[in-house]
Every structure is written in structure tokens, then in C-alpha cells.
Design a protein around this motif. Structure first.
Motif, short mmCIF file in Angstrom:
data_model
loop_
_atom_site.label_atom_id
_atom_site.label_comp_id
_atom_site.label_asym_id
_atom_site.label_seq_id
_atom_site.Cartn_x
_atom_site.Cartn_y
_atom_site.Cartn_z
N THR A 135 0.85 -1.32 0.08
CA THR A 135 0.04 0.05 0.02
C THR A 135 0.65 1.22 -0.01
O THR A 135 1.91 1.16 0.30
N LEU A 136 0.27 2.32 -0.37
CA LEU A 136 0.94 3.57 -0.56
C LEU A 136 0.34 4.60 0.23
O LEU A 136 -0.84 4.86 0.74
N ALA A 137 1.34 5.56 0.96
CA ALA A 137 0.82 6.72 1.76
C ALA A 137 1.49 7.97 1.06
O ALA A 137 2.34 8.50 1.58
N PRO A 138 1.18 8.36 -0.03
CA PRO A 138 1.67 9.70 -0.46
C PRO A 138 1.09 11.11 -0.20
O PRO A 138 0.05 11.02 0.34
N TYR A 193 -3.31 5.34 0.77
CA TYR A 193 -3.75 6.21 1.76
C TYR A 193 -3.09 7.60 1.58
O TYR A 193 -2.12 7.99 2.04
N LEU A 194 -3.93 8.37 0.93
CA LEU A 194 -3.52 9.90 0.66
C LEU A 194 -3.52 10.79 1.79
O LEU A 194 -4.60 10.75 2.27
N GLY A 215 0.23 17.56 2.73
CA GLY A 215 -0.93 17.12 1.98
C GLY A 215 -2.26 17.71 2.18
O GLY A 215 -3.08 17.28 1.61
N ALA A 216 -2.14 18.73 2.87
CA ALA A 216 -3.41 19.35 3.13
C ALA A 216 -4.36 19.75 2.14
O ALA A 216 -5.60 19.75 1.92
N GLY A 217 -3.76 20.41 0.97
CA GLY A 217 -4.46 20.61 -0.09
C GLY A 217 -4.85 19.52 -1.05
O GLY A 217 -5.41 19.95 -2.31
#
Length: 290
Positions: A175-178, A200-201, A207-209
Motif C-alpha cells: 500500500t501507498l501513503a503519498p 492512503y492519501l 498534503g492538506a491541499g
């Protein structure tokens, strides 16, 4: 809603059943290792469906640390002898948890650089220290997936090799957490296909935007966005459970998100008067139910 007495080992059937309403994950650090059976019972009764152990750090010699604690060295688990048994309890009924992931990386660490160097030097065969240590980690944690929280290295080839190595030893998914560097995550997902089953963005801090809809379009798959719980001085920063439910519900409508996650259990514990783990899980599950 019935009262949940997690510390006493008494579970509400309603809280466990709530997990069926949606898909929810929670990242957690030190408390997942240090807080004994109490945190395990809290998680089992919470409504969260996925627990993500954050963070595994890879040193240049291949040793694996859980945050600052050495837990795997020389192909052997050397951490707290009681932790594996406690983690096995996470998915034992009655529980809402059906998945465990180990997250590798964090801001300001060289974990994925170390992985790249080890693969360049040794490859990914079963006799390498990287393979042997991650196998020992899997055997100790029972993890279903490795989560990639690379926030600095962004090198596709070594990531893909590592993910395939992890899958070969029994981690079923990757899984990814970019939060940025979309082209890197595109390269990883395009190369690994269905091995990547969740993204999991990060929807907070750097990454707030982020917009789950645009990331879903870029990566060609649904997105599970995350928010930061109440935290900081006086617990004044971050989102309350009500705010989480509102934002997740909006993303469910605009981007078709199948689930979401919370960052970070450590802060939820410290600011429990602003919302418990069960409150945050309920917010995500309610918002992402179809």
C-alpha cells in the motif's frame, strides 16, 4: 450505542459491527508497542478495520527499528517478546480489525534510501539480510501488507523490487501513503498493478491541499484519504470526529472514496476528551458506507 469497556476486555457488538459500514484505518506509533494489552483491546473494540504500525525504520546494515526500538536484527525478531502474541489478538473475534500493515518510512528518514542501497548491493533473494529481516518482521507481526511512506527517496525501480520481494515472502499487498510526487506513485502503481490495493492519501500537513478525486484519476484507482485528529497544545489543532465525518462524507460523494484513515493514534490517546478511537472510526465508517 452501548458502552465499550475495552480495557476490561468487554466489547460492544454494536461497535464491532460498525466496521461493516465502511473501511477505516488508523496509523499509530509507540502506544501500539508500549501500551500492552490495553491498546489491543481498545483497537479491537474501536470499529477501525485496519491497524497500521508506524513506523519501521531500515538501517544501512538491514536492522529494523520500530521507531527508536530495535526489533529485528540478523534475521531474528529481537523486540518485546510479548508483542507478537498481542498483535495476533488484534484480528481474533470479537474484533473490528481484519488487517494489519507495517509502514516503512517517514519524513526526514533514510529508510527507502537504505532499502535501495541494500538491494543494489545484495539483490532480493531469500538469503539477503533485507529479505530475512522483513520475513522475521512478518512472522512477528502477522502483517498482511507493507505500507510505503516514502517521503524523500522516490525511486521507482528499487520500490518495485522491494514490493515484489515482500509479496514473495507472504505480505499479500503493498500500500501507498503519498502526499506529493505523483509521478513516482504512478510509476509504482503502474508497475505493481493489483499488488497495490490501497492508497492512503495524506490530507493534512504537507498534503492538506490534496484532492482525492484528482489523485484517483492520476493513479487509476480509488483513494482512501486521511485526516489528522485533534492534537497539539490544548488539543486545538486538527479535526474532531464531527469534522472528519463531514469531510469524508464530502469526498465519498465527490471522489467515491471507499474508506479513509486517521493520523495518529498517539494524538487521539493524548486528546481523548476531544474524541476517542471509536469516535473517529465511527465517523469514517459512517461517511464511507455505501
Amino acid at each position: 450505542m452501548a458502552v465499550v469497556l475495552a480495557a476490561a476486555g468487554v466489547f460492544s457488538s454494536q461497535s464491532v459491527a460498525a466496521a461493516a459500514a465502511g473501511r477505516s484505518a488508523i496509523f499509530g506509533g509507540g502506544p501500539f508497542y508500549q501500551d500492552g494489552q490495553a491498546v489491543i483491546d481498545t483497537l479491537r473494540a474501536s470499529g477501525f478495520t485496519t491497524v497500521i504500525l508506524w513506523s519501521i525504520h531500515v538501517h544501512t546494515n538491514g536492522d529494523l527499528y520500530y521507531n527508536d526500538t530495535l526489533i529485528v536484527s540478523g534475521g531474528q525478531y529481537v523486540g518485546d517478546s510479548g508483542w507478537p502474541a498481542r498483535l495476533r489478538r488484534l484480528k481474533q473475534a470479537p474484533t473490528s480489525v481484519n488487517r494489519i500493515e507495517v509502514s516503512v518510512g517517514a519524513w526526514g528518514t533514510g529508510d527507502w534510501e537504505a532499502i535501495d542501497s541494500l538491494i543494489t548491493r545484495d539483490g532480493t533473494g531469500s538469503g539477503t539480510i533485507l529479505y530475512r529481516n522483513f520475513l522475521a518482521l512478518r512472522n512477528a507481526t502477522g502483517a498482511d501488507a507493507v505500507n510505503n511512506d516514502d517521503e524523500s527517496h522516490y525511486e521507482v525501480d528499487s520500490t518495485v523490487k522491494f514490493a515484489r520481494m515482500a509479496n514473495a515472502m507472504g505480505y499479500r499487498q503493498f500500500t501507498l501513503a503519498p502526499y506529493t510526487a505523483v509521478s513516482y506513485w504512478q510509476g509504482v502503481t503502474n508497475s505493481l498493478g493489483t499488488l497495490v490495493d490501497r492508497v492512503y492519501l495524506q490530507g493534512y500537513d504537507g498534503g492538506a491541499g490534496n484532492n482525492p478525486a484528482s489523485w484517483a484519476q492520476s493513479l487509476g484507482r480509488p483513494i482512501d484519504p486521511g485526516l489528522w485528529s485533534k492534537h497539539g497544545s490544548g488539543c486545538g489543532a486538527g479535526d474532531s470526529p464531527a469534522q472528519v465525518e463531514s469531510k469524508m462524507r464530502s469526498w465519498h460523494g465527490s471522489a467515491g472514496i471507499p474508506g479513509g484513515f486517521m493520523w495518529l493514534y498517539d494524538d487521539i490517546k493524548a486528546c481523548s476528551s476531544a474524541g476517542t478511537a471509536a469516535d473517529y472510526a465511527r465517523a469514517i465508517n459512517n461517511a464511507t458506507s455505501s
